[in-house]
Scaffold this motif. Structure first.
Motif, mmCIF file in Angstrom:
data_model
loop_
_atom_site.group_PDB
_atom_site.id
_atom_site.type_symbol
_atom_site.label_atom_id
_atom_site.label_comp_id
_atom_site.label_asym_id
_atom_site.label_seq_id
_atom_site.Cartn_x
_atom_site.Cartn_y
_atom_site.Cartn_z
ATOM 1 N N PHE A 146 115.519 -14.896 68.832
ATOM 2 C CA PHE A 146 115.730 -14.368 67.486
ATOM 3 C C PHE A 146 115.963 -12.875 67.626
ATOM 4 C CE2 PHE A 146 114.113 -12.480 63.541
ATOM 5 C CZ PHE A 146 114.738 -13.258 62.587
ATOM 6 N N SER A 147 117.069 -12.405 67.142
ATOM 7 C CA SER A 147 117.399 -11.004 67.327
ATOM 8 C C SER A 147 117.512 -10.303 65.983
ATOM 9 C CB SER A 147 118.738 -10.893 68.079
ATOM 10 O OG SER A 147 119.094 -9.553 68.245
ATOM 11 N N ALA A 148 116.895 -9.150 65.892
ATOM 12 C CA ALA A 148 116.980 -8.341 64.679
ATOM 13 C C ALA A 148 116.826 -6.878 65.067
ATOM 14 C CB ALA A 148 115.892 -8.740 63.689
ATOM 15 N N ARG A 149 117.423 -6.019 64.308
ATOM 16 C CA ARG A 149 117.299 -4.590 64.565
ATOM 17 C C ARG A 149 116.290 -4.018 63.583
ATOM 18 N NH1 ARG A 149 121.470 -2.559 67.737
ATOM 19 N NH2 ARG A 149 121.284 -0.502 66.798
ATOM 20 N N VAL A 150 115.371 -3.210 64.088
ATOM 21 C CA VAL A 150 114.366 -2.564 63.250
ATOM 22 C C VAL A 150 114.412 -1.059 63.496
ATOM 23 C CG1 VAL A 150 112.848 -4.584 63.194
ATOM 24 C CG2 VAL A 150 112.516 -2.848 64.951
ATOM 25 N N ARG A 151 113.826 -0.323 62.578
ATOM 26 C CA ARG A 151 113.769 1.131 62.745
ATOM 27 C C ARG A 151 112.902 1.480 63.944
ATOM 28 N NH1 ARG A 151 111.020 2.506 57.709
ATOM 29 N NH2 ARG A 151 110.651 0.284 57.652
ATOM 30 N N VAL A 152 113.209 2.579 64.591
ATOM 31 C CA VAL A 152 112.452 3.045 65.753
ATOM 32 C C VAL A 152 110.982 3.183 65.397
ATOM 33 C CG1 VAL A 152 112.124 4.981 67.341
ATOM 34 C CG2 VAL A 152 114.433 4.194 66.803
ATOM 35 N N SER A 153 110.681 3.716 64.227
ATOM 36 C CA SER A 153 109.287 3.932 63.829
ATOM 37 C C SER A 153 108.540 2.615 63.664
ATOM 38 C CB SER A 153 109.213 4.751 62.539
ATOM 39 O OG SER A 153 109.849 4.057 61.474
ATOM 40 N N VAL A 154 109.211 1.581 63.185
ATOM 41 C CA VAL A 154 108.577 0.273 63.015
ATOM 42 C C VAL A 154 108.284 -0.332 64.383
ATOM 43 C CG1 VAL A 154 108.908 -2.088 62.152
ATOM 44 C CG2 VAL A 154 109.583 -0.132 60.748
ATOM 45 N N ARG A 155 109.230 -0.240 65.301
ATOM 46 C CA ARG A 155 109.004 -0.767 66.645
ATOM 47 C C ARG A 155 107.837 -0.060 67.315
ATOM 48 N NH1 ARG A 155 113.087 -0.066 71.608
ATOM 49 N NH2 ARG A 155 112.178 1.996 71.483
ATOM 50 N N LYS A 156 107.776 1.256 67.161
ATOM 51 C CA LYS A 156 106.692 2.023 67.784
ATOM 52 C C LYS A 156 105.338 1.595 67.227
ATOM 53 C CE LYS A 156 105.101 6.703 68.706
ATOM 54 N NZ LYS A 156 105.367 8.136 68.542
ATOM 55 N N ARG A 157 105.242 1.465 65.898
ATOM 56 C CA ARG A 157 103.988 1.044 65.272
ATOM 57 C C ARG A 157 103.600 -0.361 65.719
ATOM 58 N NH1 ARG A 157 105.669 1.338 59.533
ATOM 59 N NH2 ARG A 157 103.741 0.245 59.127
ATOM 60 N N ALA A 158 104.581 -1.254 65.802
ATOM 61 C CA ALA A 158 104.299 -2.632 66.213
ATOM 62 C C ALA A 158 103.816 -2.676 67.654
ATOM 63 C CB ALA A 158 105.548 -3.500 66.040
ATOM 64 N N LYS A 159 104.463 -1.917 68.540
ATOM 65 C CA LYS A 159 104.059 -1.903 69.946
ATOM 66 C C LYS A 159 102.654 -1.333 70.106
ATOM 67 C CE LYS A 159 107.071 -1.097 73.222
ATOM 68 N NZ LYS A 159 108.123 -0.477 74.043
#
Length: 61
Positions: free
Chosen positions: A21-34
């Motif tokens: 499943f591929s989706a693009r997210v904002r850099v800030s969202v990826r950082k918070r999720a990681k």
């Protein structure tokens, strides 16, 4: 360990096959999720799966 009011992402009782499943997210969202995933000993994959499942469940989808 979850803090008060937080829930640990849950896995289904009966494991399902996973699909790509591929989706693009904002850099800030990826950082918070990681950061959240690392801090709560959960994989990013499981976190995203649980978050999307919760979102859809709340919308009765």
């Amino acid at each position: 360990m979850p803090q008060q009011g937080e829930q640990q992402p849950q896995t289904p009782e009966e494991p399902e096959d996973r699909v790509n499943f591929s989706a693009r997210v904002r850099v800030s969202v990826r950082k918070r999720a990681k950061l959240y995933a690392a801090g709560h000993d959960v994989s990013l994959q499981d976190l995203v799966d649980a978050a999307l499942d919760e979102y859809l469940t709340r919308r009765e989808a």
